[in-house]
Every structure is written in structure tokens, then in C-alpha cells.
Enzyme design. Sequence first.
Site: not given
Length: 200
Positions: A68, A153, A181
Site C-alpha cells: 500500500d 501515477g 518500493r
Amino acid sequence: MTLWFASGNTHKKTELAALLSGHTIKIPSEGEILDFNPPETGKTFLDNAFIKAQALYHILKEPVIADDSGLCVDALEGRPGIYSSRYGARAGNTLSASERNALLLQALADKPQRSARFVCAMVVLLSRDRFVAVQETLEGEILREARGRGGFGYDPVFYIPRLGRTVAELTEEEKNRISHRGKAARHLAALLSTDMGNSP
Ligand code: ITT
């Protein structure tokens, strides 16, 4: 190890597969599970990563990984944060990534403070009661216009001053080396290569 990825985001999957190259990352197909879209009702990135991981583990009973993530902008008191994928959505209609970026630039038009960070909470659930969880960040600034075609994004508006480029102007390898990430996945890979990665 095969890790089932509790996500519908194929960009995340591509990044994760390169980052965890010693493991097999799979997104379940519709034939394997139907309509996987657990409501992300948590108050933090970590809550929501657990919600996704536990929902998929409950179905497959095999090791799963969930991510997330989102963008926290200081001048907006941390928004859009956990609502990054839903930023600007109205009555269930979500915006495209470029529409979200335009909305963000508009919201920041008169703000001199540009600092922001990407956040990534990542959870590997090995069995019902065994998990590893990490959270990492990437610091940067929101530009005044979008630049670059890579990534996904908010990457085109997220600028890394020390590199003089937006994340969308980095190669996949360059992004993975510095990203929220990338850092989270490397911590997890290190833990999985210890005893933790073995069956109990
Ligand atoms: P899943 O929940 O199915 O994994 P999602 O895209 O909805 O997919 P999130 O709820 O974690 O995932 O929302 C993450 C959003 O944050 C994502 O849609 C992007 O808008 C943004 N985001 C996260 N990581 C990013 C990155 O590396 N680059 C650019 N934007 C990112």
C-alpha cells in the site's frame, strides 16, 4: 519462493518482480480468484497493506505480498496519502493519473512549500500467524509541471533535486534503486533470505 501479489496494479507488479527477482511474483487471475478488491478501510498505509494481504491469504492459504503506497505532500498536510489512488474521485468515478497530477498541481499552484514523499508499506504474510512488514519512503519535491514518460501515477510531477530529474525521467532500474518500493522490497528480500523465509 512463490509470492501471490494482493494487487490489481500491474505497474507495481512489474517493479516488484524486478526487485524480488529471486522469487516468483504472481497476481492471481480471475480463474484463480474472483473479483479481488478488498475495501481499503484502514487509517494507515500499513493497515491497508495488511487488509490486502490477509484478504488474499484467506482465499489462497499460500504466502502473499501486499503493497500500500501513496504520495504525502507537506503543504497539503500529508494528503493525498492513503487516498492517493482515489484523489479527486467523485461518486465512484476515479480520475486518470494525468488528471490527478493536474489536480495536484492546481492544489499547489500558490504554495511555495513543495516538499513531499512517496511512502510504501509492504507486508509478506507467510502463513496465518507469520509475517514481515516494512515501510519506506522516497523524499522529493512536487514540480510545477509534469515531466517524463516513465513510471506511473505521480512519477511525472515528483522531482528528485539531487538527480535533477522527475521519477518519470528515470529508467526502471534507476527508479527501483532509490524508490520507496525498491527500499521496502530489499528489506523484505533480506529478511526472507534468513530463517524467516523457511517453513516453520
Ligand atoms: P492495489 O491497491 O490494487 O495494489 P492501487 O494502485 O489502488 O493498487 P494503492 O491503493 O496502494 O494501490 O494506491 C497507490 C497509489 O499511489 C497509486 O495508484 C499511485 O497513484 C500512487 N503511487 C504509489 N506508488 C507510486 C509510485 O511508485 N509512483 C507513482 N505513484 C505512486
